[in-house]
Design an enzyme around this catalytic site. Structure first.
Site, PDB file in Angstrom:
ATOM      1  N   LYS A 257       5.267  33.702 -31.865  1.00 29.14           N
ATOM      2  CA  LYS A 257       6.527  33.953 -32.567  1.00 29.14           C
ATOM      3  C   LYS A 257       7.482  32.797 -32.274  1.00 29.14           C
ATOM      4  O   LYS A 257       7.823  32.546 -31.116  1.00 29.14           O
ATOM      5  CB  LYS A 257       7.150  35.276 -32.085  1.00 29.14           C
ATOM      6  CG  LYS A 257       8.602  35.489 -32.556  1.00 29.14           C
ATOM      7  CD  LYS A 257       9.196  36.811 -32.063  1.00 29.14           C
ATOM      8  CE  LYS A 257      10.692  36.915 -32.386  1.00 29.14           C
ATOM      9  NZ  LYS A 257      11.319  38.162 -31.904  1.00 29.14           N
ATOM     10  N   ASP A 262      17.718  33.926 -33.125  1.00 30.56           N
ATOM     11  CA  ASP A 262      17.699  35.286 -33.672  1.00 30.56           C
ATOM     12  C   ASP A 262      19.081  35.911 -33.557  1.00 30.56           C
ATOM     13  O   ASP A 262      19.449  36.449 -32.508  1.00 30.56           O
ATOM     14  CB  ASP A 262      16.660  36.133 -32.918  1.00 30.56           C
ATOM     15  CG  ASP A 262      16.592  37.566 -33.447  1.00 30.56           C
ATOM     16  OD1 ASP A 262      17.134  37.825 -34.540  1.00 30.56           O
ATOM     17  OD2 ASP A 262      15.972  38.409 -32.764  1.00 30.56           O
ATOM     18  N   LYS A 269      23.312  41.177 -34.102  1.00 29.84           N
ATOM     19  CA  LYS A 269      23.370  41.539 -32.690  1.00 29.84           C
ATOM     20  C   LYS A 269      24.809  41.469 -32.186  1.00 29.84           C
ATOM     21  O   LYS A 269      25.625  40.737 -32.742  1.00 29.84           O
ATOM     22  CB  LYS A 269      22.528  40.544 -31.869  1.00 29.84           C
ATOM     23  CG  LYS A 269      21.033  40.652 -32.083  1.00 29.84           C
ATOM     24  CD  LYS A 269      20.287  39.629 -31.246  1.00 29.84           C
ATOM     25  CE  LYS A 269      18.789  39.749 -31.423  1.00 29.84           C
ATOM     26  NZ  LYS A 269      18.228  41.010 -30.919  1.00 29.84           N
ATOM     27  N   ASP A 339      16.787  42.877 -37.666  1.00 29.05           N
ATOM     28  CA  ASP A 339      16.631  42.343 -36.310  1.00 29.05           C
ATOM     29  C   ASP A 339      15.208  42.552 -35.782  1.00 29.05           C
ATOM     30  O   ASP A 339      14.844  41.990 -34.751  1.00 29.05           O
ATOM     31  CB  ASP A 339      17.655  43.007 -35.380  1.00 29.05           C
ATOM     32  CG  ASP A 339      17.854  42.237 -34.082  1.00 29.05           C
ATOM     33  OD1 ASP A 339      17.377  41.087 -33.994  1.00 29.05           O
ATOM     34  OD2 ASP A 339      18.502  42.784 -33.171  1.00 29.05           O
ATOM     35  N   ARG A 343       8.051  40.706 -35.788  1.00 31.44           N
ATOM     36  CA  ARG A 343       6.826  41.335 -36.284  1.00 31.44           C
ATOM     37  C   ARG A 343       6.554  40.944 -37.738  1.00 31.44           C
ATOM     38  O   ARG A 343       5.410  40.885 -38.180  1.00 31.44           O
ATOM     39  CB  ARG A 343       6.912  42.856 -36.098  1.00 31.44           C
ATOM     40  CG  ARG A 343       8.015  43.514 -36.870  1.00 31.44           C
ATOM     41  CD  ARG A 343       8.377  44.897 -36.342  1.00 31.44           C
ATOM     42  NE  ARG A 343       9.174  44.846 -35.104  1.00 31.44           N
ATOM     43  CZ  ARG A 343       9.590  45.912 -34.438  1.00 31.44           C
ATOM     44  NH1 ARG A 343       9.298  47.126 -34.871  1.00 31.44           N
ATOM     45  NH2 ARG A 343      10.301  45.778 -33.329  1.00 31.44           N
TER      46      ARG A 343
END
Ligand code: BES
Ligand code: MN
Ligand code: ZN
Length: 491
Positions: A257, A262, A269, A339, A343
């Site tokens: 990943k 992020d 966040k 968020d 995956r």
């Protein structure tokens, strides 16, 4: 970088001397000669300090004989269960003001001397690219470490096998430490191209190619960012043609990943601590570092490594909670939470890795969930697998390298929680067991292959120094993957 050399037992004429002593051991050989030259100052100092050789104990004598700047006597603890690498790392803080140091390694085997050197090398690494005002006197000076021991030839040979692994660790630490304005997906992909120097074949795919491949899940994450996505495919064909190599065997596939930052996207966040999300490419960093290690030591194995590189940003073009995307596998995904992006990236990259390379096994590394930190703290990475043999191999590699993993449960009851009302699956379920449901999400893209997922959210960086790693990026996974390859994929 710290320069390492191996020599026969002899006292240096200059610089620092390190004397490792086990519990109950007295200075012998060159150390006894040094003590004699110093008029017994060494043994007197050890007595006065009640030095017993316990781990963590140390006594420093400054300039006990002309030429030598200091002698550092360090306790190694019990001979039984001696960890040479940790001991080597622990020396480094004692030597930060010494440009050269000689370790009197007469009591160590060649292998132990090499491991001690490896520990010192790993600990001495430092990321100072962006320090411009640090005073020279504040910089660590240690530049050369000599190990003086009886089996210097054996030590040198053993160290030659370890050095490429250290290089892989340093590459992973460096990439992971870079700030997110510098290390965009395109720049990280560019850095992967450097592995061609080691004989790795490297291909970089951009948004156009990935659109053609149907990477709707990965591209959905990337669409809010001004920085374009990349996927990098790295191939090391070490088995082919190598004597003893397993020609024709299926490769091992490593997948990382690589979210270069992020923010959470529209499911943004909280501000506090968000800077930590520059580490969100640590899985990719580890996979890239592992490839550098594997190629650097010319492993007789076929290994492919793929990293999905994106930035997860909120913007007018960002994907929304509620969007449905189509993954490369054809399966559709309702994006409940933007968020939970890692995956989505892995889904497409893993699918592609399987379709293209028909691998014997897939191992993915990802800073995937905060929940794994709640479960395991910073001491173990979470291991999820559909294959007991592969899981056992990773557990063993973890024990051998100190990159510990802990196997987590999986099962249908978790998998069911990914049911969506309108698509084939949703990308999150509730908070309970959310590291496990995240693993199940990825598991839907592995087509029943032997697969293991390592959730490294708690182990990718450290807020404190350890024996062999300064605080910051740990490169967790580089040594684990290198060991997995060495033990199970080489002829
Ligand atoms: N990159 C984070 C996971 C993470 C959190 C890594 C803290 C390191 C430290 C990941 O993309 C994420 O945001 N996960 C969410 C999942 C949730 C939305 C289901 C999380 O863990 O909160
Ligand atoms: Mn996230
Ligand atoms: Zn993330």
């Amino acid at each position: 970088m710290l320069d390492i050399a191996f020599a026969k037992p002899a006292l240096p004429k200059a610089g620092a001397v390190v004397l490792p002593l086990f519990e109950g051991e007295a200075p012998a050989g060159q150390a006894a000669a040094l003590d004699a030259a110093a008029g017994g100052a060494l043994t007197r100092a050890l007595d006065a300090a009640a030095f017993k050789g316990r781990k963590g104990q140390s006594v420093t004598l400054y300039a006990p004989v002309a030429g030598l700047t200091r002698v550092v006597v360090t306790g190694m603890g019990q001979r039984d269960g001696f960890k040479a690498e940790e001991a080597g790392g622990a020396l480094v803080p004692h030597l930060s003001n010494e440009p050269t140091a000689t370790v009197l390694a007469e009591g160590l085997t060649g292998q132990e001397a090499a491991q001690l050197a490896m520990g010192a090398l790993l600990r001495s690494w430092r990321f100072d690219r962006y320090r411009t005002t640090e005073k020279p006197e504040d910089k660590p000076k240690l530049a050369r470490l000599v190990l003086a021991g009886p089996d210097s030839g054996g030590a040198k040979a053993a160290f030659a096998a370890l050095k490429p692994v250290a290089d892989g660790v340093f590459l992973a630490r460096e990439l992971t430490s870079e700030p997110p304005n510098v290390l965009t997906p395109a720049v990280l992909a560019e850095r992967c191209l450097e592995l061609t120097r080691l004989g790795v074949q490297v291909e970089v795919l951009g948004p156009k190619e990935m659109r053609r491949l149907g990477f709707g899940a990965l591209l959905g994450v990337a669409q809010g960012s001004a920085n374009e996505a990349r996927m990098v495919v790295m191939r090391w064909n070490g088995a082919e043609g190598a004597k003893g190599g397993r020609k024709g065997a299926k490769p091992l596939a490593l997948v990382g990943k690589g979210v270069t930052f992020d923010t959470g996207g529209i499911s943004i966040k909280p501000a506090a601590g968000m800077e930590d999300m520059k580490w969100d490419m640590a899985g990719a960093g580890a996979v890239i570092g592992a490839m550098a290690a594997i190629a650097g030591r010319k492993a007789r194995a076929d290994v492919v490594a793929l990293v999905g590189l994106v930035e997860n940003m909120p913007s007018g073009t960002a994907q929304r909670p509620g969007d449905v995307v189509k993954s490369a596998s054809g399966q559709t995904i309702e994006v409940i939470n933007t968020d939970a992006e890692g995956r989505l990236v892995l889904a497409d990259v893993i699918h592609y890795a399987i379709e293209r390379f028909d691998p014997a096994a897939v191992v993915d590394l990802a800073t995937l969930t905060g929940a794994i930190i709640i479960a395991l703290g910073h001491e173990h990475a979470g291991l999820f697998s559909n294959d007991d043999a592969l899981a056992a191999r990773l557990e063993a590699a973890g024990r051998a390298t100190g990159e510990a993993v802990w196997r987590m449960p999986m099962g249908d009851a978790y998998d069911k929680q990914l049911k969506s009302d309108i698509a084939d699956m949703k990308n999150v379920s509730g908070r309970p067991g959310s590291s496990i449901t995240a693993a199940h999400f990825i598991g839907r893209f592995v087509q029943g292959r032997p697969w293991a997922h390592l959730d490294i959210a708690g182990t990718a960086w450290s807020s404190k120094d350890t024996a062999t790693c300064p605080k910051g990026a740990t490169a967790f996974g580089v040594r684990l993957l290198d060991r997995l390859v060495a033990e199970h994929h080489e002829g």
